[in-house]
Design an enzyme around this catalytic site. Structure first.
Site, mmCIF file in Angstrom:
data_model
loop_
_atom_site.group_PDB
_atom_site.id
_atom_site.type_symbol
_atom_site.label_atom_id
_atom_site.label_comp_id
_atom_site.label_asym_id
_atom_site.label_seq_id
_atom_site.Cartn_x
_atom_site.Cartn_y
_atom_site.Cartn_z
ATOM 1 N N CYS A 30 0.836 -1.198 0.000
ATOM 2 C CA CYS A 30 0.000 0.000 0.000
ATOM 3 C C CYS A 30 0.877 1.256 0.000
ATOM 4 O O CYS A 30 1.672 1.467 0.925
ATOM 5 C CB CYS A 30 -0.898 0.016 1.236
ATOM 6 N N LYS A 57 -11.166 -7.464 5.391
ATOM 7 C CA LYS A 57 -10.704 -6.857 6.638
ATOM 8 C C LYS A 57 -11.383 -7.508 7.852
ATOM 9 O O LYS A 57 -12.614 -7.651 7.862
ATOM 10 C CB LYS A 57 -10.997 -5.363 6.628
ATOM 11 N N VAL A 70 -5.518 1.515 5.852
ATOM 12 C CA VAL A 70 -4.201 1.598 6.464
ATOM 13 C C VAL A 70 -3.498 2.831 5.881
ATOM 14 O O VAL A 70 -3.848 3.271 4.778
ATOM 15 C CB VAL A 70 -3.371 0.325 6.186
ATOM 16 N N GLU A 82 -4.864 7.639 8.921
ATOM 17 C CA GLU A 82 -4.587 8.526 7.787
ATOM 18 C C GLU A 82 -3.088 8.841 7.764
ATOM 19 O O GLU A 82 -2.518 9.306 8.749
ATOM 20 C CB GLU A 82 -5.415 9.805 7.810
ATOM 21 N N SER A 83 -2.464 8.607 6.604
ATOM 22 C CA SER A 83 -1.004 8.638 6.499
ATOM 23 C C SER A 83 -0.391 9.981 6.906
ATOM 24 O O SER A 83 0.577 10.013 7.672
ATOM 25 C CB SER A 83 -0.572 8.267 5.076
#
Length: 240
Positions: A30, A57, A70, A82-83
């Site tokens: 990802c 999931k 993710v 949230e990245s």
């Protein structure tokens, strides 16, 4: 250490991390999770990883994040998702070697560049994966326009200055995968993009990038499995 294999529906819920232990819920391929793995590696933070099967999931994962994506960070009962938010949180939690700009103007500049990248480049990247042939030229133009904008904005070795920073790590995962779209007209030649291609060469030499990247042939294998919607793609390359 948890297994690298993706946990899915029916997988038992792992116990909470030990006190003081940082955990990352991720998926090996990802790009968004790779953003956070790059920051973790750059900052030298120790953590454990639990990979999630994004097509199946587990319920216990859905209880940890309302967006069901993710990356997710967990430490001492706190959950962050949230990245970009995860990466800024890491700078607050581990202030050594801060990668987020402290100057508000520079932070705003990088934030606006990332907004352009996400809107033009990332959005087009995913559209090209499923677009019909007749739709590709317009989508490719949108993506290339975004890269041209980034090219004009790059005035130092890295977007973060003389060393990689938050913006570099947030955009790298897609730059690493551009070669997959060459058949769709995405061509990053040195002649057209001298600064971006030089930036990519510099990024590939960074230890944290080497640690968090896959070889081209692995990306190609995963991309084929993704297009075929193969449910076992998340464990590509792992032993049975």
């Amino acid at each position: 250490m948890p297994s690298e294999k993706a946990m899915k529906i029916g997988s038992p819920c792992p116990p909470p991390p030990e006190p003081g232990q940082l955990r990352l819920y991720s998926m090996r391929f990802c790009p968004y999770a790779q953003r956070t793995r790059l920051v973790l590696a750059a900052k030298g933070i120790e953590y454990e990883t639990i990979n999630i099967h994004l097509k199946e999931k587990p319920d216990w994962f859905l209880e940890k994040t309302p967006v069901a994506k993710v990356p997710v960070l967990e430490k001492d009962g706190e959950l962050v998702f949230e990245s970009q938010i995860c990466n800024e949180y890491l700078d607050v939690l581990y202030p050594d070697k801060c990668i987020t700009p402290s100057d508000p103007r520079e932070k705003a500049r990088q934030g606006m560049l990332l907004a352009v990248w996400d809107a033009k480049v990332v959005a087009s990247y995913y559209k090209l994966g499923t677009a019909k042939d007749e739709e590709c030229p317009a989508i490719t133009k949108q993506l290339m326009d975004g890269i041209h904008y980034m090219e004009k904005s790059l005035s130092q070795p890295f977007f973060g200055g003389n060393t990689p920073g938050a913006l570099d790590y947030n955009i790298w995962p897609w730059a690493e995968r551009f070669f997959l779209l060459k058949g769709r007209g995405v061509d990053l030649s040195v002649e057209k993009f001298p600064k971006i291609t030089a930036w990519m060469e510099r990024m590939m030499k960074q230890p944290e990038v080497k640690e968090c990247s896959f070889p081209r042939e692995v990306h190609e294998q995963y991309y084929k499995l993704l297009k075929a919607d193969a449910t076992d793609r998340y464990d590509l390359g792992l032993e049975e």
